[in-house]
Design an enzyme around this catalytic site. Sequence first.
Site, mmCIF file in Angstrom:
data_model
loop_
_atom_site.group_PDB
_atom_site.id
_atom_site.type_symbol
_atom_site.label_atom_id
_atom_site.label_comp_id
_atom_site.label_asym_id
_atom_site.label_seq_id
_atom_site.Cartn_x
_atom_site.Cartn_y
_atom_site.Cartn_z
ATOM 1 N N LYS A 265 0.857 -1.223 0.085
ATOM 2 C CA LYS A 265 -0.088 0.029 -0.137
ATOM 3 C C LYS A 265 0.943 1.195 -0.011
ATOM 4 O O LYS A 265 1.784 1.485 1.040
ATOM 5 C CB LYS A 265 -0.828 -0.226 1.318
ATOM 6 C CG LYS A 265 -1.507 1.421 1.411
ATOM 7 C CD LYS A 265 -2.731 1.230 2.649
ATOM 8 C CE LYS A 265 -3.393 2.444 2.833
ATOM 9 N NZ LYS A 265 -4.248 2.441 4.172
ATOM 10 N N ASP A 270 -3.093 10.084 3.937
ATOM 11 C CA ASP A 270 -4.280 9.782 4.069
ATOM 12 C C ASP A 270 -5.335 10.751 4.884
ATOM 13 O O ASP A 270 -5.198 10.439 6.136
ATOM 14 C CB ASP A 270 -4.421 8.293 4.653
ATOM 15 C CG ASP A 270 -5.860 7.639 4.818
ATOM 16 O OD1 ASP A 270 -6.679 8.410 4.160
ATOM 17 O OD2 ASP A 270 -6.122 6.584 5.189
ATOM 18 N N LYS A 277 -10.885 12.504 8.314
ATOM 19 C CA LYS A 277 -10.417 11.774 9.530
ATOM 20 C C LYS A 277 -10.295 12.908 10.576
ATOM 21 O O LYS A 277 -10.323 14.204 10.118
ATOM 22 C CB LYS A 277 -8.827 11.422 9.433
ATOM 23 C CG LYS A 277 -8.453 10.091 9.027
ATOM 24 C CD LYS A 277 -7.191 9.562 8.944
ATOM 25 C CE LYS A 277 -6.930 8.338 8.176
ATOM 26 N NZ LYS A 277 -7.518 7.156 8.954
ATOM 27 N N ASP A 288 1.459 6.147 5.689
ATOM 28 C CA ASP A 288 0.639 5.052 5.165
ATOM 29 C C ASP A 288 0.995 4.518 3.975
ATOM 30 O O ASP A 288 0.158 3.790 3.294
ATOM 31 C CB ASP A 288 -0.816 6.066 4.879
ATOM 32 C CG ASP A 288 -2.165 5.110 4.965
ATOM 33 O OD1 ASP A 288 -1.943 3.895 5.715
ATOM 34 O OD2 ASP A 288 -3.175 5.414 4.623
ATOM 35 N N ASP A 347 -12.209 6.574 3.690
ATOM 36 C CA ASP A 347 -11.143 6.381 4.505
ATOM 37 C C ASP A 347 -10.744 4.821 4.323
ATOM 38 O O ASP A 347 -9.532 4.443 4.905
ATOM 39 C CB ASP A 347 -11.489 6.874 5.821
ATOM 40 C CG ASP A 347 -10.376 7.016 6.737
ATOM 41 O OD1 ASP A 347 -9.146 7.024 6.167
ATOM 42 O OD2 ASP A 347 -10.149 7.132 7.997
ATOM 43 N N GLU A 349 -9.572 3.510 1.959
ATOM 44 C CA GLU A 349 -9.054 3.454 0.452
ATOM 45 C C GLU A 349 -8.014 2.762 0.291
ATOM 46 O O GLU A 349 -7.755 2.322 -0.988
ATOM 47 C CB GLU A 349 -8.504 5.116 0.311
ATOM 48 C CG GLU A 349 -7.095 5.243 0.839
ATOM 49 C CD GLU A 349 -6.954 4.997 2.523
ATOM 50 O OE1 GLU A 349 -7.798 5.026 3.041
ATOM 51 O OE2 GLU A 349 -5.941 4.865 2.872
ATOM 52 N N ARG A 351 -7.467 -0.580 0.857
ATOM 53 C CA ARG A 351 -8.148 -2.003 0.248
ATOM 54 C C ARG A 351 -8.501 -1.675 -1.228
ATOM 55 O O ARG A 351 -8.367 -2.470 -2.162
ATOM 56 C CB ARG A 351 -9.325 -2.346 0.983
ATOM 57 C CG ARG A 351 -10.477 -1.615 0.912
ATOM 58 C CD ARG A 351 -11.346 -1.988 2.280
ATOM 59 N NE ARG A 351 -10.550 -1.613 3.284
ATOM 60 C CZ ARG A 351 -11.332 -1.609 4.638
ATOM 61 N NH1 ARG A 351 -12.570 -2.261 4.622
ATOM 62 N NH2 ARG A 351 -10.825 -1.461 5.644
#
Length: 501
Positions: A265, A270, A277, A288, A347, A349, A351
Amino acid sequence: MFTVQNKVNWNESLEFLMIGVYDHPNKFGDWLEETSPNLQNQLKELVKSGDISAKKKSIAVVHTLGLVGPKRLLFVGLGKKKGLTKEILREAFGKAFQTINKARITAAGIMLDTFVAEGFEPEVVCEVLSEAFALSLYEFNGYKQKPNVPEVSIESLTVYSSTEENSLEEALSVGYIYGQATNAARTLVNTPPNLLTSTDLANYAKGLAEKYSLEIEILEKEDMERLGMGAILAVNQGSVEPPKMIVLKYQGKPEWTDVVGLVGKGITYDTGGYSLKPKTGMVGMKTDMGGAAAVLGAMEIIAQLKPEQNVVAVIPSTDNMVNGNAFKPDDVITSMSGKTIEVTNTDAEGRLVLADGITYAKHHGAEYLVDVATLTGGVITALGSDKTGAMTNNESLYEQVLEASMETDEMIWLLPITEKDKAKVRNSRIADLNNSPTREGHAIMGGAFIGEFAEETPWVHLDIAGSSVINGNHDLGPAGATGVMVRTLALFVESFTKIED
Ligand code: BES
Ligand code: ZN
Ligand code: ZN
């Protein structure tokens, strides 16, 4: 960096000499007789008083005050020989190197024979030693006008050993490669998000490819559109930074078969997107892309050690931002696989980008998949910050990852994905999948979602949301990025054996 020599010269000047102490009636080895009688007596007294101890990871620095050449002896407690583990040894070395480094000296020596035990042959000790050397002295310089980095640090280490030189030099180099690549990953993760965009990450991968002659492919936004990568494109919609799908290939076999796919990833920041968030939860989201860093670090090791394996690394990279164009909760998107996804939380994101990353890894021939991602806060709630959560559709593949992780002491723990969990991620009235069906067990939901794209391909998912950073300084490095899974992934690839079904 490392020199191997046969014997300590007790008349020669040396700033520090490192010596291992096991819990044994005779705390010292034969070497003691080679030193001055005066020093021998004093050292025995220090053992009696408990100043020199065999307690695991205890450190005692003794000044020799001109009695012998080495100015300071550094005793490292190792506990009972039978109870020694790689973890104790690695951390004890780390602590010792940090102690030496604080003295701001450039050269030190180590009496290797005093560390050797059953299962800890000189080569093993050397590998652990050089890995700990690199890891424990890692620093991220930061951007202060006046950086608070030490002026001097250890630059050379002499290993005194009765064992043959070549095999030790080789082991020292392997451990150092493992440690340095982990540090490279740490630096990527520690770098602020304005200074590490997807373009920067792609350029970094290009640098690796050039340095180590790896094959590289970078997909641009237009390529993604052509290939129908609707999932990563949706995440990128709210950004001014172009997305990148970074592919690195290492071929260690004559044919491109039994390919291991490593998918990381690479969200460079993020914000959560429109499912924004909270302000406290956003700080730290520069990390991230820890999965991407782990994969790049592992590739750096693989490219240098050249195992007889085929590996494709895939890093889907973008930031997750908000603007008038950004994707929204309620959007339905179509991934490269053709599966449609109802977005219920922007959020979730990671996956989404991994969905296309995994499909693309398969497209490049991956027959085994391991994905690494800072995927969910849920894994931290479940396992704490020191463990990586694992999920799988293939126990045998998981066993291989687990075995590697036990050698590197990067703890992983398997979480289940049941048929009912799978049903939950398929629970959408208007699409094939739902990217965030429930907050209950959401580490598992993340895994189950990604598993839909692995399909029948043996796959292990590693959620490093907790383990990719550490709050305080430790024996193997400072607070901040840990570089977790670099070493495990590399070792897993090195020792990978094809699964017979
Ligand atoms: N990047 C985060 C996960 C994360 C959280 C990493 C804390 C490191 C520390 C991920 O994209 C995310 O936001 N996950 C959500 C998933 C939820 C919306 C299903 C989460 O964990 O809350
Ligand atoms: Zn997120
Ligand atoms: Zn994320």
